[in-house]
Design an enzyme around this catalytic site. Structure first.
Site, short mmCIF file in Angstrom:
data_model
loop_
_atom_site.label_atom_id
_atom_site.label_comp_id
_atom_site.label_asym_id
_atom_site.label_seq_id
_atom_site.Cartn_x
_atom_site.Cartn_y
_atom_site.Cartn_z
N ASP A 143 10.72 -45.69 29.21
CA ASP A 143 11.35 -44.47 29.70
C ASP A 143 12.25 -44.80 30.87
O ASP A 143 11.82 -45.46 31.83
CB ASP A 143 10.29 -43.46 30.16
CG ASP A 143 9.52 -42.85 29.01
OD1 ASP A 143 10.05 -41.91 28.40
OD2 ASP A 143 8.39 -43.30 28.74
N HIS A 183 13.29 -35.49 30.87
CA HIS A 183 12.18 -34.57 31.04
C HIS A 183 11.28 -35.03 32.19
O HIS A 183 11.39 -36.15 32.68
CB HIS A 183 11.36 -34.48 29.76
CG HIS A 183 10.78 -35.79 29.31
ND1 HIS A 183 11.55 -36.79 28.74
CD2 HIS A 183 9.52 -36.29 29.35
CE1 HIS A 183 10.80 -37.82 28.44
NE2 HIS A 183 9.54 -37.55 28.81
N ASP A 191 -0.03 -38.11 29.97
CA ASP A 191 0.73 -38.31 31.20
C ASP A 191 -0.21 -38.67 32.35
O ASP A 191 -1.04 -37.86 32.75
CB ASP A 191 1.52 -37.05 31.57
CG ASP A 191 2.72 -36.82 30.66
OD1 ASP A 191 3.04 -37.73 29.88
OD2 ASP A 191 3.33 -35.74 30.72
N GLU A 276 11.10 -35.18 23.22
CA GLU A 276 11.15 -34.76 21.82
C GLU A 276 12.06 -33.56 21.62
O GLU A 276 12.18 -32.69 22.50
CB GLU A 276 9.73 -34.42 21.33
CG GLU A 276 8.80 -35.62 21.40
CD GLU A 276 7.33 -35.26 21.22
OE1 GLU A 276 6.56 -36.15 20.81
OE2 GLU A 276 6.95 -34.10 21.49
N LYS A 385 13.66 -38.30 18.84
CA LYS A 385 12.23 -38.19 18.53
C LYS A 385 11.87 -36.76 18.12
O LYS A 385 12.28 -35.80 18.76
CB LYS A 385 11.41 -38.62 19.75
CG LYS A 385 9.91 -38.69 19.52
CD LYS A 385 9.25 -39.24 20.78
CE LYS A 385 7.74 -39.21 20.70
NZ LYS A 385 7.12 -39.66 21.96
N HIS A 390 0.77 -31.39 13.97
CA HIS A 390 0.02 -31.43 12.72
C HIS A 390 -1.01 -30.32 12.59
O HIS A 390 -1.52 -30.06 11.50
CB HIS A 390 -0.70 -32.77 12.59
CG HIS A 390 -1.59 -33.10 13.76
ND1 HIS A 390 -2.90 -32.69 13.84
CD2 HIS A 390 -1.33 -33.77 14.92
CE1 HIS A 390 -3.42 -33.11 14.98
NE2 HIS A 390 -2.49 -33.76 15.67
N THR A 432 6.18 -39.10 15.16
CA THR A 432 4.91 -39.47 15.80
C THR A 432 3.72 -39.26 14.86
O THR A 432 3.88 -38.93 13.70
CB THR A 432 4.69 -38.62 17.08
OG1 THR A 432 4.60 -37.24 16.71
CG2 THR A 432 5.85 -38.80 18.05
N GLU A 470 5.83 -43.79 15.78
CA GLU A 470 4.86 -44.28 16.75
C GLU A 470 3.55 -43.53 16.59
O GLU A 470 3.49 -42.49 15.92
CB GLU A 470 5.41 -44.13 18.17
CG GLU A 470 5.77 -42.71 18.55
CD GLU A 470 6.58 -42.62 19.83
OE1 GLU A 470 6.19 -41.83 20.72
OE2 GLU A 470 7.59 -43.32 19.93
N ASN A 471 2.51 -44.06 17.19
CA ASN A 471 1.24 -43.35 17.23
C ASN A 471 1.29 -42.29 18.31
O ASN A 471 1.98 -42.43 19.33
CB ASN A 471 0.08 -44.32 17.47
CG ASN A 471 0.31 -45.23 18.66
OD1 ASN A 471 1.35 -45.89 18.76
ND2 ASN A 471 -0.66 -45.29 19.56
N ALA A 472 0.55 -41.20 18.12
CA ALA A 472 0.57 -40.10 19.09
C ALA A 472 -0.38 -40.36 20.25
O ALA A 472 -0.09 -39.99 21.39
CB ALA A 472 0.19 -38.80 18.40
N LEU A 473 -1.51 -41.01 19.96
CA LEU A 473 -2.54 -41.26 20.97
C LEU A 473 -2.93 -42.73 20.93
O LEU A 473 -2.87 -43.37 19.87
CB LEU A 473 -3.77 -40.39 20.70
CG LEU A 473 -3.55 -38.87 20.69
CD1 LEU A 473 -4.80 -38.16 20.20
CD2 LEU A 473 -3.14 -38.37 22.07
N ARG A 510 0.18 -47.51 23.97
CA ARG A 510 1.13 -48.16 24.81
C ARG A 510 0.53 -49.38 25.46
O ARG A 510 -0.67 -49.61 25.33
CB ARG A 510 1.72 -47.18 25.85
CG ARG A 510 0.98 -46.99 27.11
CD ARG A 510 1.61 -45.97 28.06
NE ARG A 510 2.04 -44.68 27.56
CZ ARG A 510 3.31 -44.27 27.49
NH1 ARG A 510 4.27 -45.09 27.88
NH2 ARG A 510 3.61 -43.09 27.03
#
Length: 599
Positions: A143, A183, A191, A276, A385, A390, A432, A470-473, A510
């Site tokens: 970022d 953002h 975060d 996003e 993004k 879901h 994601t 990418e993965n969300a979590l 990450r």
């Protein structure tokens, strides 16, 4: 310093390695059966000891086509990039399997550059990056925070800390994906640091709070500027879109050498909260918890005025914004708007949802156009993004998607119009929740992450886009990696060449101490190898058909009618049940546990 250059000649190509003049190398070419599972034509090249004066050695690898066509020793100054210089001295490739290669990137920590614009732990980040590189990782994503770079005042940019970071990334032989993060960091899932918007922007918001997204109760969200002010000159004479454009132009100018060196391979353009393209419909800092439906975010004075004008233009000046869509943590059926035979199915509801989602499309289109102008001619890809919302996907109303701005129903595709917008700008669609499976979700939330991924990726491919994800979590388990591998190649590898479907790349979220923990990292390294279709790290994207030419000017603006044609539902492409490149399953997990007990 050891140097390496990998270039193509003939079918697979040649491998060119060089060392300082004081070093000597020999080459040992083992038979194919020394490489486990390799076909007869595959060769592995190992360093042993020959002088650099041996300019060229050529090998034939049988009728199937040579994997290693030639080896050439060259002097270090002939290498074009540092990551080529630092490439490992032993690579194994199968030309046909390389066509299945999906590069893996790793997202850097959110606060790698501090709120004070300092790269604090240079040695620590360099050590971690070298570990990633040794694991075969292709690059990293980071970022680039607006709230840090332009914090001192309008057009007062300070890129120095990021230049230091980019230099370390380059020195470690990794590629870079840069996010233009317009953002706030803080208030969303995951975060762990707080990086607000620039203070001078927040100050303007004190006198005019309607520059921020607003829910029906009047709560302001300072995470991202409302798209209602995209074209309002409220920021010392500049509009929000002009601010974003100026920022990206400054980034290009300040990082021109990194662009020229090929370090920066794509620029992901932040288009909303969490970067996003969506409305901030489910903010944790306002009390939202999963699986709440969220709330519409269009009640600032600018968007209210735009909606009134739009409703009046179709002969309904009496129509107002929804007042019956519930609150953040409601279920769909508890609201009049999303309930059975709810407002969302009426003429008024359909008009609102079309307007709400079209505003988001226009917002993304306009900022991507600025990005295209800023990076025009650079050898780089643009990306945007899309959020993986879901929950309530399997409900008829798709409530959580609708409040976020994705007008997606069983009889209306809310994602292919987004893909069509991206195609105008030659942008990658980044999605994601690649790691999620339906069986892992609560049935009460009517989640459908697998079907959602299938729909969105299929829509991107149908619009001839490159699709990444990418993965969300954060996940460290084999089940998550296997699901990502399935989505990366939904119909598996093709041993004779390119697979039917292949994602452009996957970014793992990450980098952390947890990821680098021994057992976690061992599984991750296997995941990287499987993403690479069991091939060694390939330093040249051209070899796996990732051509990055100079960015062309965006295509002409698309009429809204053409965009809305993409709402016509289409059957998604078929997915296999499981990946054919598994990192292991239950037995592997059991073995891991046993070893951890005896360590």
């Amino acid at each position: 310093m050891e140097s390496i250059l990998y270039s193509t000649q003939g079918e697979m190509g040649r491998r060119v390695l060089g060392l300082h003049h004081s070093r000597h190398i020999d080459w040992e070419i083992p038979s194919a059966n020394q490489v486990k599972g390799a076909p007869a034509e595959e060769l592995q090249v190992k360093r042993v000891g020959v002088g650099l004066s041996h300019a060229l050695t050529t090998f034939s690898a049988g009728a199937g086509g040579g994997v290693v066509k030639s080896l050439q020793a060259v002097a270090p100054h002939e290498f074009s990039t540092r990551e080529q210089q630092q490439e490992a001295s032993s690579l194994t490739y199968n030309e046909k399997m390389l066509a299945n290669y999906v590069p893996v990137y790793v997202m850097l920590p959110l606060g790698v550059v501090t709120i004070n614009n300092v790269l604090e732990d240079k040695a620590g980040i360099e050590k971690q990056l070298k570990e990633l590189r040794a694991a075969g990782v292709d690059g990293v994503m980071v970022d680039v925070w607006w709230g840090i770079i332009e914090s001192q005042g309008p057009k007062q940019y300070d890129w120095s800390a990021y230049r230091s970071l980019f230099q370390i990334v380059q020195d470690c032989g990794l590629k870079l994906q840069a996010i233009m993060s317009f953002h706030q960091c803080g208030g969303n899932v995951g975060d762990v640091v707080n990086i607000p918007l620039p203070q001078w922007v927040l100050d303007i918001g004190e006198s005019d709070p309607d520059v921020f997204y607003t829910n029906r109760s009047g709560n302001r969200n300072k995470e991202y500027l409302s798209l209602g002010v995209d074209n309002e000159p409220l920021f010392y004479g500049r509009t929000a879109v002009e601010i974003y454009g100026d920022y990206m132009k400054s980034f290009r100018e300040s990082m021109s050498d990194f662009f020229e060196d090929g370090l920066i391979i794509d620029v992901e353009v932040g288009l909303g909260p969490a970067g996003e393209l969506r409305y901030p419909s489910y903010p944790q800092n306002q009390g939202w918890v999963f699986p709440g439906i969220g709330e519409f975010q269009c009640y600032d004075k600018y968007l209210k005025a735009e909606f009134k004008e739009a409703a009046t233009s179709v002969g309904h000046p009496e129509w107002e914004l929804p007042d019956n869509a519930g609150t953040y943590n409601d279920t769909p059926t508890s609201t009049e708007f999303f309930g059975q035979s709810g407002t969302y199915l009426t003429e008024k509801g359909k008009f609102f949802l079309t307007w709400y989602s079209n505003k988001l499309l226009s917002h993304g289109d306009q900022i991507l156009d600025e990005a295209n102008k800023a990076f025009l001619g650079c050898k780089v890809k643009l990306a945007a993004k899309v959020s993986g919302i879901h929950w309530w996907y399997k409900a008829d109303n798709h409530a959580a998607e609708l409040t976020a701005g994705y007008y997606n129903l069983k009889d209306r595709d809310g994602y292919r119009p987004v893909a069509r917008i991206l195609s105008r700008h030659y942008a990658i669609l980044n999605f994601t929740c690649l790691e999620m499976r339906d069986s892992e979700q609560s049935s009460d939330a009517k989640s459908g992450p697998q079907e959602l991924v299938q729909q969105v990726l299929s829509g991107g491919w149908r619009e001839n886009l490159e699709v990444a994800g990418e993965n969300a979590l954060p996940r460290y388990d084999r089940d998550a990696y296997n699901q990502i591998l399935l989505n990366a190649r939904p119909n598996g590898v093709n041993k004779e060449g390119p697979p039917k479907l292949r994602m452009y790349g996957v970014t793992y979220l990450r980098l952390s101490d947890d990821l680098l923990q021994e057992n976690n990292f061992n599984i991750f390294k296997t995941f990287v190898k499987k993403m690479h279709a069991d091939q060694d790290y390939c330093p040249d994207p051209e070899k796996y058909s990732h051509h990055i030419g100079p960015l062309e000017r965006s295509k002409p603006k698309m009429p809204i009618e053409y965009l809305l044609e993409a709402t016509e539902p289409m059957e998604p492409f078929p997915w296999d049940k499981e990946t054919d490149m598994s990192v292991g399953g239950a037995l592997s997990n059991l073995i891991d546990k046993i070893f951890s007990i005896f360590k």
